[in-house]
Design a protein around this motif. Structure first.
Motif, PDB file in Angstrom:
ATOM      1  N   ARG A   3       0.825  -1.212   0.000  1.00 23.63           N
ATOM      2  CA  ARG A   3       0.000   0.000   0.000  1.00 23.63           C
ATOM      3  C   ARG A   3       0.861   1.264   0.000  1.00 23.63           C
ATOM      4  NH1 ARG A   3      -0.020   2.257   5.011  1.00 23.63           N
ATOM      5  NH2 ARG A   3       0.689   0.945   6.736  1.00 23.63           N
ATOM      6  N   LEU A   4       2.129   1.162   0.413  1.00 19.68           N
ATOM      7  CA  LEU A   4       3.018   2.325   0.431  1.00 19.68           C
ATOM      8  C   LEU A   4       3.771   2.412  -0.888  1.00 19.68           C
ATOM      9  CD1 LEU A   4       4.548   2.162   4.028  1.00 19.68           C
ATOM     10  CD2 LEU A   4       2.574   3.476   3.244  1.00 19.68           C
ATOM     11  N   ARG A   9       7.846   6.436   6.668  1.00 22.05           N
ATOM     12  CA  ARG A   9       8.430   7.426   7.570  1.00 22.05           C
ATOM     13  C   ARG A   9       9.011   6.741   8.803  1.00 22.05           C
ATOM     14  NH1 ARG A   9       5.211  11.070  11.344  1.00 22.05           N
ATOM     15  NH2 ARG A   9       3.434  10.012  10.415  1.00 22.05           N
ATOM     16  N   LEU A  10       8.323   5.707   9.287  1.00 18.35           N
ATOM     17  CA  LEU A  10       8.775   4.982  10.469  1.00 18.35           C
ATOM     18  C   LEU A  10       8.331   3.527  10.356  1.00 18.35           C
ATOM     19  CD1 LEU A  10       9.920   4.868  13.402  1.00 18.35           C
ATOM     20  CD2 LEU A  10       7.632   5.524  14.204  1.00 18.35           C
ATOM     21  N   ARG A  44      -0.326   5.321  10.651  1.00 15.19           N
ATOM     22  CA  ARG A  44      -0.800   4.234   9.787  1.00 15.19           C
ATOM     23  C   ARG A  44      -0.676   4.587   8.303  1.00 15.19           C
ATOM     24  NH1 ARG A  44      -1.880  -1.206   9.955  1.00 15.19           N
ATOM     25  NH2 ARG A  44      -3.121  -1.025  11.861  1.00 15.19           N
ATOM     26  N   HIS A  45      -0.937   5.819   7.933  1.00 13.60           N
ATOM     27  CA  HIS A  45      -1.016   6.195   6.521  1.00 13.60           C
ATOM     28  C   HIS A  45       0.322   6.165   5.796  1.00 13.60           C
ATOM     29  CE1 HIS A  45       0.059   9.893   8.598  1.00 13.60           C
ATOM     30  NE2 HIS A  45       0.448  10.414   7.450  1.00 13.60           N
ATOM     31  N   ASP A  46       1.451   6.310   6.534  1.00 13.47           N
ATOM     32  CA  ASP A  46       2.732   6.390   5.825  1.00 13.47           C
ATOM     33  C   ASP A  46       3.850   5.608   6.512  1.00 13.47           C
ATOM     34  OD1 ASP A  46       3.297   7.915   8.052  1.00 13.47           O
ATOM     35  OD2 ASP A  46       3.865   9.728   6.953  1.00 13.47           O
ATOM     36  N   SER A  47       3.483   4.699   7.419  1.00 12.43           N
ATOM     37  CA  SER A  47       4.492   3.956   8.177  1.00 12.43           C
ATOM     38  C   SER A  47       4.129   2.479   8.215  1.00 12.43           C
ATOM     39  CB  SER A  47       4.617   4.531   9.596  1.00 12.43           C
ATOM     40  OG  SER A  47       5.017   5.889   9.560  1.00 12.43           O
ATOM     41  N   GLN A 358      -6.632  -0.052  11.152  1.00 10.11           N
ATOM     42  CA  GLN A 358      -6.447   0.067   9.701  1.00 10.11           C
ATOM     43  C   GLN A 358      -7.153   1.314   9.141  1.00 10.11           C
ATOM     44  OE1 GLN A 358      -7.620  -4.164   8.687  1.00 10.11           O
ATOM     45  NE2 GLN A 358      -5.625  -4.073   7.675  1.00 10.11           N
ATOM     46  N   VAL A 359      -6.930   2.440   9.787  1.00  8.86           N
ATOM     47  CA  VAL A 359      -7.527   3.709   9.352  1.00  8.86           C
ATOM     48  C   VAL A 359      -6.720   4.253   8.174  1.00  8.86           C
ATOM     49  CG1 VAL A 359      -8.136   6.057  10.011  1.00  8.86           C
ATOM     50  CG2 VAL A 359      -8.329   4.201  11.687  1.00  8.86           C
TER      51      VAL A 359
END
Length: 423
Positions: A3-4, A9-10, A44-47, A358-359
């Motif tokens: 998904r990324l 980022r982390l 959650r959105h970028d890690s 899983q937001v």
């Protein structure tokens, strides 16, 4: 991990028992829920979230039914001998091939049976690439030395890990939590997605390898066990990238995020004023996390039964906004919130908890967002879950407007009772 599209980022890589999950002093899972809210709100959105546990998959799934665990992007089970991805836990077949190298479970069973000092653990702990025993701490060095020699003579290359003051695991030499992490990092690097920062978290001997991987930050939670503390005193105390936290379990992980300045470390659960928290909202995922946290506090009676709260929520909803109940019934969003008053404090002293998992928010067209998530609630030992989709619109400097909320019962929900589900 698919998904990324860019480097995370982390990446947090955490043990479960007595690291992410508190088993002794936190009956309502407050520490775990603090971390979960922070992760879904800010990361959650970028890690990437990785759980690395000694548990086999079956016992990991059992823990998920007992505790409000988030869904990780990667789950490493059986002391680093199994790697699986996503909610459906798709196994990494290449890792299986690596584990098969110079490993023969039958020979390991045969040789370990010759040691009366070793007592097999429960059948649930025995896996294709891991045999687990109990052993008296005073016998560990002697048994380990001789077992290595015997298995080497039989042509095997193995690793022995002692942890928890009693547990001894025999694995392929290429296995272990550290090797599994090194493999994941190399895989991500090959894909052009090497994390900007990685934080490893543990409490016992089988976590030691995680702290030996180059270029990672590490945290021993305050309740770390003797064998890991001994390793830290000898090898990690003077490494500024590794700390021994002052807080237990998941709270220690949050402490480390702040200590190393890896990103936001204020959990939404640590913000007491709902309206004050709302003012800085610039993220539709944050809007959802905050709303359901307020919903929990409202029903637990932890916030004042104040009209200002519900009016603020109603004002953030489109006048024509619709809520689709899991029963299929449709209702005005504003009317749904308007009925909150009769539920204030109805779950007080009933161990009622709400959490989101899983937001993920997607901007479908400029100014229109879709947020998908799993919304869980638990009263005592009864757990329910709805797959939830929220549509928002936004205008510059005007915040987010709730347009539509649709919920359907999740396959994971143990109870699917339409009559007792509010939102």
């Amino acid at each position: 991990m698919e998904r990324l599209t860019s480097p995370p980022r982390l990446m947090i890589v955490s043990d479960l028992d007595d690291t992410m999950v508190e088993h002794r002093n936190d009956n309502e899972n407050h520490s775990l829920l603090r971390f979960s809210s922070l992760w879904e709100d800010a990361y959650r959105h970028d890690s990437l979230l990785v759980f690395s546990t000694g548990r086999a998959k079956k016992m990991y799934k059992k823990l998920r039914k007992e505790r409000p665990l988030l869904t990780p992007d990667v789950i490493v089970t059986s002391v680093g001998t199994e790697i699986s991805y996503g909610k459906s836990m798709v196994p990494d077949e290449k890792w299986v091939e690596i584990m098969n190298n110079k490993w023969n479970r039958g020979i390991v069973e045969e040789e370990t049976s010759k040691f009366p000092e070793l007592t097999l653990q429960a059948e649930t702990e025995q896996m294709p690439h891991k045999l687990s025993f109990h052993v008296d701490k005073s016998k560990v060095q002697e048994v380990t030395k001789e077992l290595y020699q015997r298995l080497e003579k039989r042509g095997l290359e193995i690793k022995i890990i002692f942890s928890g003051g009693i547990a001894l695991d025999v694995l392929p030499k290429g296995g272990g939590k550290g090797q599994a992490l090194a493999y994941l990092l190399n895989k991500l690097k090959t894909e052009g997605k090497l994390p900007l920062n990685t934080l490893v978290c543990g409490d016992s001997g089988n976590d030691t390898e995680l702290f030996t991987i180059p270029n990672v930050y590490g945290v021993l939670v305050s309740n770390a066990q003797e064998e890991l503390l001994e390793w830290y005193a000898e090898n990690g105390k003077h490494n500024s990238n590794i700390i021994h936290a002052s807080e237990r379990c998941a709270s220690g992980i949050i402490e480390a995020i702040g200590h190393f300045k890896l990103g936001p470390n204020l959990s939404p659960r640590d913000v007491t004023d709902f309206l004050e928290c709302k003012a800085d909202n610039v993220n539709p995922g944050h809007e959802v996390v905050e709303f359901f946290l307020f919903y929990e506090r409202w029903r637990r009676g932890e916030v004042e039964n104040c009209e200002a709260y519900t009016e603020s929520l109603k004002a953030s909803c489109d006048p024509a906004g619709v809520f689709v109940h899991p029963s299929g019934a449709e209702k005005s969003l504003r009317d749904t919130i308007g009925e909150f008053g009769k539920y204030h404090g109805d779950k007080k002293d009933k161990k009622f908890r709400v959490w989101t998992d899983q937001v993920l928010a997607t901007e479908t067209t400029p100014g229109t967002w879709i947020v998908n998530l799993d919304k869980w609630e638990q009263t005592g030992n009864e757990r329910k879950c709805c797959t939830t989709t929220v549509r928002f619109t936004s205008k510059e400097n005007e915040g987010f407007v709730w347009e539509n909320v649709k919920q359907t019962w999740s396959e994971e929900s143990e109870v699917k009772d339409d009559s007792n589900w509010i939102i």
